[in-house]
Design a protein around this motif. Structure first.
Motif, short mmCIF file in Angstrom:
data_model
loop_
_atom_site.label_atom_id
_atom_site.label_comp_id
_atom_site.label_asym_id
_atom_site.label_seq_id
_atom_site.Cartn_x
_atom_site.Cartn_y
_atom_site.Cartn_z
N LYS A 1 15.22 37.23 32.53
CA LYS A 1 14.90 38.10 31.40
C LYS A 1 14.86 39.56 31.89
N GLU A 2 15.41 40.46 31.10
CA GLU A 2 15.43 41.87 31.46
C GLU A 2 14.05 42.48 31.23
N SER A 3 13.66 43.38 32.15
CA SER A 3 12.34 44.01 32.01
C SER A 3 12.38 45.44 32.51
N PHE A 4 11.43 46.23 32.00
CA PHE A 4 11.23 47.61 32.43
C PHE A 4 9.73 47.86 32.33
N VAL A 5 9.07 48.09 33.46
CA VAL A 5 7.62 48.20 33.50
C VAL A 5 7.22 49.46 34.26
N ILE A 6 6.19 50.14 33.75
CA ILE A 6 5.60 51.29 34.43
C ILE A 6 4.14 50.96 34.70
N TYR A 7 3.70 51.11 35.94
CA TYR A 7 2.29 50.86 36.27
C TYR A 7 1.88 51.77 37.42
N PRO A 8 0.59 51.98 37.68
CA PRO A 8 -0.57 51.45 36.95
C PRO A 8 -0.81 52.23 35.66
N ALA A 9 -1.68 51.69 34.85
CA ALA A 9 -2.05 52.36 33.60
C ALA A 9 -3.57 52.36 33.51
N PRO A 10 -4.21 53.50 33.54
CA PRO A 10 -3.63 54.84 33.71
C PRO A 10 -3.27 55.13 35.16
N ALA A 11 -2.41 56.11 35.32
CA ALA A 11 -1.96 56.53 36.65
C ALA A 11 -2.78 57.73 37.12
N VAL A 12 -2.94 57.84 38.43
CA VAL A 12 -3.66 58.98 39.00
C VAL A 12 -2.72 59.81 39.87
N ASP A 13 -2.19 59.20 40.94
CA ASP A 13 -1.34 59.91 41.89
C ASP A 13 0.15 59.65 41.68
N ARG A 14 0.48 58.40 41.40
CA ARG A 14 1.90 58.04 41.25
C ARG A 14 2.04 56.86 40.31
N ILE A 15 3.23 56.76 39.74
CA ILE A 15 3.57 55.59 38.94
C ILE A 15 4.65 54.81 39.68
N THR A 16 4.70 53.55 39.39
CA THR A 16 5.78 52.71 39.89
C THR A 16 6.60 52.28 38.69
N ILE A 17 7.90 52.47 38.78
CA ILE A 17 8.84 52.02 37.75
C ILE A 17 9.54 50.81 38.32
N GLN A 18 9.46 49.70 37.60
CA GLN A 18 10.08 48.46 38.07
C GLN A 18 10.98 47.93 36.97
N THR A 19 12.23 47.68 37.32
CA THR A 19 13.16 47.14 36.34
C THR A 19 14.19 46.25 37.02
N ASN A 20 14.66 45.28 36.28
CA ASN A 20 15.77 44.46 36.76
C ASN A 20 17.01 44.72 35.90
N ARG A 21 16.96 45.79 35.12
CA ARG A 21 18.07 46.13 34.23
C ARG A 21 19.14 46.89 34.98
#
Length: 76
Positions: A1-21
């Motif tokens: 299954k295709e996904s696109f995720v941004i974490y953590p929520a809320p972010a402080v220093d950095r976000i991680t973008i994770q996708t298999n698209r």
């Protein structure tokens, strides 16, 4: 299954973008504020990548991908 995720929520220093698209690899996403102002452009080059958000003011932002989707992100 295709996904696109941004974490953590809320972010402080950095976000991680994770996708298999594969269709989003080597495209540019726009980080925009709630008024629609472009804050920065992020080149999507890996399935998992980190983005520094320390300089962003606290608030709600959206990551807009080239396929027209928007993903919500909260900076604390």
């Amino acid at each position: 299954k295709e996904s696109f995720v941004i974490y953590p929520a809320p972010a402080v220093d950095r976000i991680t973008i994770q996708t298999n698209r594969k269709d989003l690899m080597n495209t540019t996403a726009q980080l925009v504020d709630v008024q629609g102002k472009i804050i920065s452009s992020i080149r999507l080059t890996a399935q998992v990548q980190q983005v520094d958000v320390r300089l962003l003011a606290a608030g709600i932002y959206f990551l807009k991908t080239e396929d027209g989707n928007s993903y919500r992100m909260v900076k604390q």
